[in-house]
Design a protein around this motif. Structure first.
Motif, PDB file in Angstrom:
ATOM      1  N   ALA A 198      57.231  59.528  51.600  1.00 29.75           N
ATOM      2  CA  ALA A 198      58.687  58.839  51.535  1.00 29.75           C
ATOM      3  C   ALA A 198      58.735  57.554  51.526  1.00 29.75           C
ATOM      4  O   ALA A 198      60.051  56.959  51.417  1.00 29.75           O
ATOM      5  CB  ALA A 198      59.263  59.312  53.202  1.00 29.75           C
ATOM      6  N   SER A 199      57.958  56.868  51.204  1.00 35.72           N
ATOM      7  CA  SER A 199      58.107  55.343  50.884  1.00 35.72           C
ATOM      8  C   SER A 199      58.251  55.212  49.337  1.00 35.72           C
ATOM      9  O   SER A 199      57.664  55.653  48.624  1.00 35.72           O
ATOM     10  CB  SER A 199      56.804  54.530  51.209  1.00 35.72           C
ATOM     11  N   GLY A 200      59.268  54.474  49.204  1.00 38.57           N
ATOM     12  CA  GLY A 200      59.518  54.027  47.701  1.00 38.57           C
ATOM     13  C   GLY A 200      58.849  52.922  47.338  1.00 38.57           C
ATOM     14  O   GLY A 200      58.346  52.726  45.956  1.00 38.57           O
ATOM     15  N   GLY A 201      58.236  52.149  48.216  1.00 40.85           N
ATOM     16  CA  GLY A 201      57.507  50.741  47.583  1.00 40.85           C
ATOM     17  C   GLY A 201      56.361  50.519  48.268  1.00 40.85           C
ATOM     18  O   GLY A 201      56.401  50.640  49.502  1.00 40.85           O
ATOM     19  N   PHE A 202      55.345  50.170  47.573  1.00 38.84           N
ATOM     20  CA  PHE A 202      54.095  49.439  48.267  1.00 38.84           C
ATOM     21  C   PHE A 202      53.873  48.130  47.592  1.00 38.84           C
ATOM     22  O   PHE A 202      53.660  48.184  46.371  1.00 38.84           O
ATOM     23  CB  PHE A 202      53.087  50.498  47.685  1.00 38.84           C
ATOM     24  N   VAL A 203      53.432  47.345  48.631  1.00 40.81           N
ATOM     25  CA  VAL A 203      53.106  45.971  48.039  1.00 40.81           C
ATOM     26  C   VAL A 203      51.490  45.791  48.608  1.00 40.81           C
ATOM     27  O   VAL A 203      51.163  46.293  49.881  1.00 40.81           O
ATOM     28  CB  VAL A 203      54.084  44.803  48.769  1.00 40.81           C
ATOM     29  N   SER A 204      50.837  45.254  47.747  1.00 40.35           N
ATOM     30  CA  SER A 204      49.508  45.073  48.021  1.00 40.35           C
ATOM     31  C   SER A 204      49.029  43.761  47.656  1.00 40.35           C
ATOM     32  O   SER A 204      49.572  43.378  46.661  1.00 40.35           O
ATOM     33  CB  SER A 204      48.393  46.310  47.446  1.00 40.35           C
ATOM     34  N   PHE A 205      47.833  43.420  48.669  1.00 38.94           N
ATOM     35  CA  PHE A 205      47.223  42.085  48.121  1.00 38.94           C
ATOM     36  C   PHE A 205      45.861  42.511  48.179  1.00 38.94           C
ATOM     37  O   PHE A 205      45.001  43.039  49.046  1.00 38.94           O
ATOM     38  CB  PHE A 205      47.441  40.787  49.095  1.00 38.94           C
ATOM     39  N   LEU A 206      45.126  42.222  47.074  1.00 37.94           N
ATOM     40  CA  LEU A 206      43.684  42.280  46.895  1.00 37.94           C
ATOM     41  C   LEU A 206      43.106  40.840  46.543  1.00 37.94           C
ATOM     42  O   LEU A 206      43.483  40.204  45.757  1.00 37.94           O
ATOM     43  CB  LEU A 206      43.283  43.135  45.736  1.00 37.94           C
ATOM     44  N   GLY A 207      42.126  40.454  47.633  1.00 39.26           N
ATOM     45  CA  GLY A 207      41.208  39.365  47.504  1.00 39.26           C
ATOM     46  C   GLY A 207      40.192  39.773  46.879  1.00 39.26           C
ATOM     47  O   GLY A 207      39.157  40.481  47.479  1.00 39.26           O
ATOM     48  N   GLN A 208      39.537  39.166  45.950  1.00 37.60           N
ATOM     49  CA  GLN A 208      38.154  39.454  45.392  1.00 37.60           C
ATOM     50  C   GLN A 208      37.368  38.137  45.345  1.00 37.60           C
ATOM     51  O   GLN A 208      37.997  36.960  45.295  1.00 37.60           O
ATOM     52  CB  GLN A 208      38.157  40.146  44.042  1.00 37.60           C
ATOM     53  N   VAL A 209      36.090  38.064  45.255  1.00 37.55           N
ATOM     54  CA  VAL A 209      35.209  37.027  45.078  1.00 37.55           C
ATOM     55  C   VAL A 209      35.449  36.376  43.858  1.00 37.55           C
ATOM     56  O   VAL A 209      35.249  37.181  42.822  1.00 37.55           O
ATOM     57  CB  VAL A 209      33.537  37.310  45.275  1.00 37.55           C
ATOM     58  N   ARG A 210      35.925  35.218  43.784  1.00 32.77           N
ATOM     59  CA  ARG A 210      36.051  34.656  42.385  1.00 32.77           C
ATOM     60  C   ARG A 210      34.788  34.173  41.679  1.00 32.77           C
ATOM     61  O   ARG A 210      33.943  33.846  42.418  1.00 32.77           O
ATOM     62  CB  ARG A 210      36.867  33.068  42.698  1.00 32.77           C
ATOM     63  N   ALA A 211      35.064  34.414  40.333  1.00 30.33           N
ATOM     64  CA  ALA A 211      33.896  33.979  39.768  1.00 30.33           C
ATOM     65  C   ALA A 211      33.532  32.577  39.669  1.00 30.33           C
ATOM     66  O   ALA A 211      32.340  32.263  39.509  1.00 30.33           O
ATOM     67  CB  ALA A 211      34.213  34.565  38.157  1.00 30.33           C
ATOM     68  N   GLY A 212      34.692  31.832  39.701  1.00 31.74           N
ATOM     69  CA  GLY A 212      34.394  30.159  39.570  1.00 31.74           C
ATOM     70  C   GLY A 212      34.126  29.678  38.078  1.00 31.74           C
ATOM     71  O   GLY A 212      33.903  30.771  37.403  1.00 31.74           O
ATOM     72  N   ASP A 213      34.394  28.596  38.089  1.00 35.58           N
ATOM     73  CA  ASP A 213      33.965  27.918  36.712  1.00 35.58           C
ATOM     74  C   ASP A 213      32.595  26.971  36.763  1.00 35.58           C
ATOM     75  O   ASP A 213      32.533  26.147  37.391  1.00 35.58           O
ATOM     76  CB  ASP A 213      35.128  27.155  36.378  1.00 35.58           C
ATOM     77  N   GLY A 214      31.850  27.324  35.489  1.00 39.26           N
ATOM     78  CA  GLY A 214      30.834  26.062  35.265  1.00 39.26           C
ATOM     79  C   GLY A 214      29.856  26.149  36.546  1.00 39.26           C
ATOM     80  O   GLY A 214      29.371  26.883  37.020  1.00 39.26           O
ATOM     81  N   GLY A 215      29.749  24.604  36.755  1.00 41.89           N
ATOM     82  CA  GLY A 215      28.979  24.261  37.971  1.00 41.89           C
ATOM     83  C   GLY A 215      29.282  24.733  39.179  1.00 41.89           C
ATOM     84  O   GLY A 215      28.700  24.653  40.133  1.00 41.89           O
ATOM     85  N   ALA A 216      30.743  24.984  39.245  1.00 42.96           N
ATOM     86  CA  ALA A 216      31.246  25.470  40.727  1.00 42.96           C
ATOM     87  C   ALA A 216      31.230  26.926  40.932  1.00 42.96           C
ATOM     88  O   ALA A 216      31.761  27.780  41.641  1.00 42.96           O
ATOM     89  CB  ALA A 216      32.889  25.075  40.906  1.00 42.96           C
ATOM     90  N   ALA A 217      30.407  27.681  39.876  1.00 39.69           N
ATOM     91  CA  ALA A 217      30.405  29.074  39.939  1.00 39.69           C
ATOM     92  C   ALA A 217      29.649  29.559  41.344  1.00 39.69           C
ATOM     93  O   ALA A 217      28.879  28.964  41.673  1.00 39.69           O
ATOM     94  CB  ALA A 217      29.561  29.608  38.712  1.00 39.69           C
TER      95      ALA A 217
END
Lengths: 155, 80, 155, 80
Positions: C31-50
């Motif tokens: 019966a719902s017309g709308g679904f909002v979701s948030f997904l948080g995932q482990v960030r790959a990070g960049d270079g030295g801060a990976a």
């Protein structure tokens, strides 16, 4: 279903699998910590108001180009890693996905704002015309006052 | 040659067809006047926008039209 | 993965498939017309801060009960058909899902607000402690000033 | 019998263990005083909250403690 670059805008005349699209979208943006998505599906409706079918029409020369322009505006307004906007046209049944918008960002707030903005503008400014079949009769859906007040929030 | 009129959304129901070929009259106003009065009334709704050959047209009555042009009548949208 | 009732709150010590959960969630709320979701995932990070690994710890007597209380608050504040909140604990690798929040509603704005509110409170008020392994060394993550300003938006 | 102290987040690193059994002294203040000074200092950070037997404790120094109680020290959270 693979994701095409940072901005992926599609107009589909056949059904799609939102979960598969979101999986591909998240995988395509490994540096993003947060993904916000909106999925709109055909509502089942209640009793006498049960929606038996829904049809969305578009106007080829305008609809997809306007969606692409909206996506470019959203990408310019928030620091996003990616933006996805998929919209169905044609005939749909209750439970079918109609629209999927997803934003990938380093920061959660940007992803929320971008998806919210994109949906407000898709709802009220995009070139779609919707009709529903209720109790055997088709009726065209008029824009809602709410759609315009949603839009006005963005200045 | 002729012009093509395209009717979107509920205007298709009023027109009885998605598109209509009409003689190349000089202006939008003249074309609308030549149509069925109920359809003409619906097309003159100030909320109805126009596109000529896929480009939104700001002014509606004084466009210069040529053979083969497509004029689309776009009622208020209701997407998503 | 099936969805348990209108409010579904889980603390998981093993990986999960956000797409499968969202599919089940949408199917559970026709019966719902709308679904909002948030997904948080482990960030790959960049270079030295990976980020090489991430660990989330919880405190059993408090963490899940507080998530359930938050879900009840959200359900009371917005007219929702359903609310889902899944949070990982334990060791995770880049790309792994950490948190998934989803709200199902008749009206789009309610779903956006509910998911946004739930995430702001999960981030800044829930009983989780996070550490990351960067360049071979573990470091505990301190709360960010941004988390508190996000929270202050809700009054 | 004894009390159990539980150290969450970075306090576990400072304590060198997730939990510690200590004699049942009467108050939190007395217990903290009995610990290693570096740990005591970390636990007295005003941002560190306490839970006794899984219930958040508002006042920290004058709780009446009993054998078997678990006192958890909760530094600022950083979830999601």
């Amino acid at each position: 279903m693979s994701v095409a670059g940072p901005v992926d805008v599609r107009l589909l005349d056949a059904g799609f699998d939102p979960a598969a699209v979101l999986t591909a979208f998240a995988a395509a943006h490994p540096a993003s910590g947060g993904f916000v998505s909106f999925l709109g599906q055909v509502r089942a409706g209640d009793g006498g108001a049960a929606v038996e079918a829904l049809e969305l029409r578009h106007y080829t020369p305008l609809t997809l180009p306007a969606m692409q322009a909206l996506a470019a505006t959203v990408m310019a307004r928030w620091p996003l890693d990616g933006l996805l906007a998929i919209h169905r046209v044609g005939a749909m049944a209750p439970g079918d996905p109609i629209v999927l918008v997803a934003a990938a960002a380093r920061h959660r707030r940007d992803a929320f704002a971008a998806a919210d903005y994109a949906m407000d503008h898709l709802k009220s400014e995009s070139w779609f015309w919707k009709r529903e079949k209720v109790a055997g009769a088709w009726r065209w859906i008029e824009p809602r006052a709410e759609d315009f007040s949603d839009l006005a929030r963005w200045g | 040659m002729a012009l093509t009129l395209a009717f979107l959304g509920r205007l298709e129901d009023v027109a009885g067809a998605a598109t209509l070929a009409v003689p190349t009259l000089g202006t939008i106003a003249a074309i609308i006047d030549s149509l069925d009065p109920a359809l003409a009334l619906a097309l003159r709704d100030p909320r109805v926008k126009l596109a000529v050959n896929g480009v939104l047209a700001g002014e509606r009555d004084d466009l210069a039209l040529q053979d083969g042009d497509e004029i689309a009548f776009l009622p208020p949208v209701s997407g998503g």
